[in-house]
Design a protein around this motif. Structure first.
Motif, PDB file in Angstrom:
ATOM      1  N   ALA A   1      -1.832  -3.898   5.162  1.00 50.78           N
ATOM      2  CA  ALA A   1      -1.337  -2.515   5.039  1.00 50.78           C
ATOM      3  C   ALA A   1       0.101  -2.460   4.521  1.00 50.78           C
ATOM      4  O   ALA A   1       0.425  -1.666   3.635  1.00 50.78           O
TER       5      ALA A   1
ATOM      6  N   VAL B   1      -0.499  -0.576   1.067  1.00 48.24           N
ATOM      7  CA  VAL B   1      -0.446   0.895   1.152  1.00 48.24           C
ATOM      8  C   VAL B   1       0.698   1.496   0.334  1.00 48.24           C
ATOM      9  O   VAL B   1       0.476   2.478  -0.384  1.00 48.24           O
TER      10      VAL B   1
ATOM     11  N   ILE C   1      -7.716   2.458   6.262  1.00 52.28           N
ATOM     12  CA  ILE C   1      -6.764   1.336   6.344  1.00 52.28           C
ATOM     13  C   ILE C   1      -6.992   0.550   7.636  1.00 52.28           C
ATOM     14  O   ILE C   1      -6.873   1.099   8.734  1.00 52.28           O
TER      15      ILE C   1
ATOM     16  N   THR D   1      -7.323   5.288  10.080  1.00 54.00           N
ATOM     17  CA  THR D   1      -6.744   3.966  10.326  1.00 54.00           C
ATOM     18  C   THR D   1      -7.310   3.305  11.585  1.00 54.00           C
ATOM     19  O   THR D   1      -7.757   3.973  12.523  1.00 54.00           O
TER      20      THR D   1
END
Ligand code: APR
Length: 235
Positions: free
Chosen positions: A217, A221, A172, A11
């Motif tokens: 995100a 996600v 991400i 990330t």
């Protein structure tokens, strides 16, 4: 029975954008409002340590105002179905920790820690601001426990080991602009599927099966994690 597949979640600042934490290179990003040379290099620390402390004290103080977002929580939720989840983050905030992820590698340091300017092994918790004159157990001035540009990345080897072991790889919220962190993408075994979640995804040329989810995100996600878990439980 949890899946034994090893999941790595890589990330960047975009992971925390939906929590209200500025990224670096988006419009109005941190590096639009501050010069890297003034706050994130060893020379900046030598020239104007108070300015560097002020910059990181402000970013640390902001942590008390923000919360993990649905993306952080979904990443933590992977651990309900996967026995081995490692978060390799470029972020220095504590939002993955607060969302409940249990194995986190901070490649670029942590806002909630400070370290001796003399000995990088001497690391202490830093909840509030750090001032000139604050010293660590070795008697030396404390500095942010942040990897400045041009400095070594002590956690890189540990991250590399996790990346090379990965069976599933999520990326991400990172522009993939900074090495050696971004280079980790080219260390994944080529057969391992990669998912990239980013509203403005960086162009990624990897041999791996790649799925790009052009969402933020917090939005992108959670459904991805649901799908990964479904595939594992339904085979
Ligand atoms: N959700 C997901 N991704 C997002 C979101 C969001 N809501 N908003 C922006 N992004 C994406 C951007 O499209 C971009 O790809 O997050 C990425 C942010 O990129 P950067 O600001 O460059 O942040 P990052 O990749 O983490 O920077 C790497 O550079 O300055 C150094 O040490 C610093 O760790 C940092 C490193």
């Amino acid at each position: 029975m949890k899946s034994q597949k090893k999941v790595v979640v890589f990330t960047g600042a975009g992971m925390s954008a939906d929590s209200g934490v500025s990224t670096f290179r988006d419009a109005d990003g941190l590096w639009e409002n501050h010069r890297i040379e003034d706050v994130c290099t060893p020379e900046a620390w030598a020239r104007n340590p108070q300015g560097v402390l002020d910059f990181y004290n402000a970013r640390r103080a902001q942590l008390d105002e923000v919360e993990p977002n649905a993306g952080h929580r979904a990443v933590a939720g992977l651990e309900t179905h996967f026995a081995n989840v490692v978060v390799v983050t470029q972020n220095v905030d504590d939002l993955h920790e607060r969302a409940g992820s249990s194995e986190i590698i901070h490649l670029h340091g942590e806002l909630r820690k400070a370290r001796s300017e003399r000995n990088p092994q001497v690391i202490v918790p830093a909840q509030g601001p750090t001032h000139m004159g604050d010293t660590g157990p070795d008697g030396a001035q404390l500095r942010p426990h942040i990897v400045f540009f041009g400095e070594a990345v002590p956690e890189y080897e540990r991250a590399l080991e996790a990346v090379r072991d990965a069976d599933l790889f999520l990326v991400i919220g990172t522009s993939l602009a900074v090495y050696p962190a971004a280079g980790l993408l080219y260390q994944i075994r080529p057969d391992v599927p990669v998912w990239l979640v980013d509203p403005n995804p960086a162009r990624v040329t990897v041999p791996n099966p790649l799925t790009v989810i052009a969402e933020g995100a917090a939005k992108g996600v959670p459904p991805l994690v649901v799908e990964l878990i479904r595939r594992e439980t339904e085979g």
